[in-house]
Motif scaffolding. Structure first.
Motif, PDB file in Angstrom:
ATOM      1  N   THR A 187      -1.354  -0.361   0.533  1.00 17.19           N
ATOM      2  CA  THR A 187      -0.890  -0.583   2.067  1.00 17.19           C
ATOM      3  C   THR A 187       0.636  -0.786   2.325  1.00 17.19           C
ATOM      4  O   THR A 187       0.914  -0.414   3.165  1.00 17.19           O
ATOM      5  CB  THR A 187      -1.371  -2.029   2.435  1.00 17.19           C
ATOM      6  N   GLU A 188       1.366  -0.593   1.251  1.00 15.37           N
ATOM      7  CA  GLU A 188       2.816  -0.857   1.300  1.00 15.37           C
ATOM      8  C   GLU A 188       3.398   0.709   1.521  1.00 15.37           C
ATOM      9  O   GLU A 188       2.759   1.793   0.828  1.00 15.37           O
ATOM     10  CB  GLU A 188       3.394  -1.541   0.020  1.00 15.37           C
ATOM     11  N   THR A 189       4.128   0.980   2.283  1.00 14.48           N
ATOM     12  CA  THR A 189       4.734   2.235   2.414  1.00 14.48           C
ATOM     13  C   THR A 189       5.461   2.671   1.162  1.00 14.48           C
ATOM     14  O   THR A 189       6.286   2.028   0.389  1.00 14.48           O
ATOM     15  CB  THR A 189       5.861   2.288   3.524  1.00 14.48           C
ATOM     16  N   THR A 230       7.960   4.369  -0.810  1.00 15.95           N
ATOM     17  CA  THR A 230       9.507   4.817  -0.547  1.00 15.95           C
ATOM     18  C   THR A 230       9.720   5.406  -1.889  1.00 15.95           C
ATOM     19  O   THR A 230       9.568   5.111  -2.965  1.00 15.95           O
ATOM     20  CB  THR A 230      10.263   3.741  -0.219  1.00 15.95           C
TER      21      THR A 230
END
Length: 196
Positions: free
Chosen positions: A5-7, A9
């Motif tokens: 769920t974390e972007t 990067t």
């Protein structure tokens, strides 16, 4: 593969790559391992870094930049006179290298391999470091503390003359008895030379 769920990067990928390198070493670490650690497809990693070589180069740059940033603070510290700045800059560099080699020898060995693969990144890093030294030497000349004709050439010579204390090839020597005293003796000689 679990969804995340974390972007995703570049920074997250680099942090995961560092962990994968620590676990598997440079010979066995793959982009698939990095993707698995992040819970994404390897294609997601390739959207940020087009090749495995680009990923390895970026993680090497990240590692080298940590040292550059710490040294930049010393180089910019105009509260120190130029002689003390030269000494502090090299002491900080030596301490950082010793710490990296001593606290996590496996990762240090991994980065030593990666540095060998990343010629342009290493050259840029050395240019950044000698640029910082050039600024310190220039300030010393401007204040009258140093008497050198060419601050840039002098900075490169200082960096080369102290290679034993920051070149990873000498890491095994950094923990032997007396090495700190040797470092201080070399610094005394170099600073005397800067005074003219």
């Amino acid at each position: 593969m679990p969804a995340t769920t974390e972007t995703l990067t570049a920074e997250r990928i680099l942090a995961a790559t560092e962990e994968v390198l620590r676990r598997h070493g440079p010979a066995k670490a793959t982009v698939v391992d990095v993707a698995r650690a992040l819970g994404v497809s390897h294609g997601s990693v390739y959207r940020h870094f087009r090749t495995k070589a680009a990923l390895r180069e970026a993680v090497t740059k990240r590692w080298l930049d940590r040292t550059t940033e710490v040294l930049a603070a010393v180089a910019a510290d105009t509260g120190l006179d130029p002689e003390d700045r030269v000494r502090e800059w090299f002491a900080t560099l030596f301490a950082a290298k010793r710490r990296k080699a001593g606290l996590d020898p496996e990762l240090f060995a991994t980065y030593t391999v990666l540095v060998g693969e990343s010629g342009e990144v290493v050259n840029d890093h050395i240019c950044d470091l000698t640029g910082q030294l050039t600024d310190i030497v220039r300030a010393g000349v401007a204040s009258g503390a140093f008497t050198v004709d060419d601050p840039e050439t002098t900075a490169r010579a200082l960096f080369q003359a102290t290679g034993f204390f920051h070149d990873p090839g000498y890491a095994k020597e950094w923990e032997r008895p007396g090495v700190q005293e040797e470092f201080e003796a070399v610094m005394d000689l170099l600073v005397k030379g800067l005074r003219g």
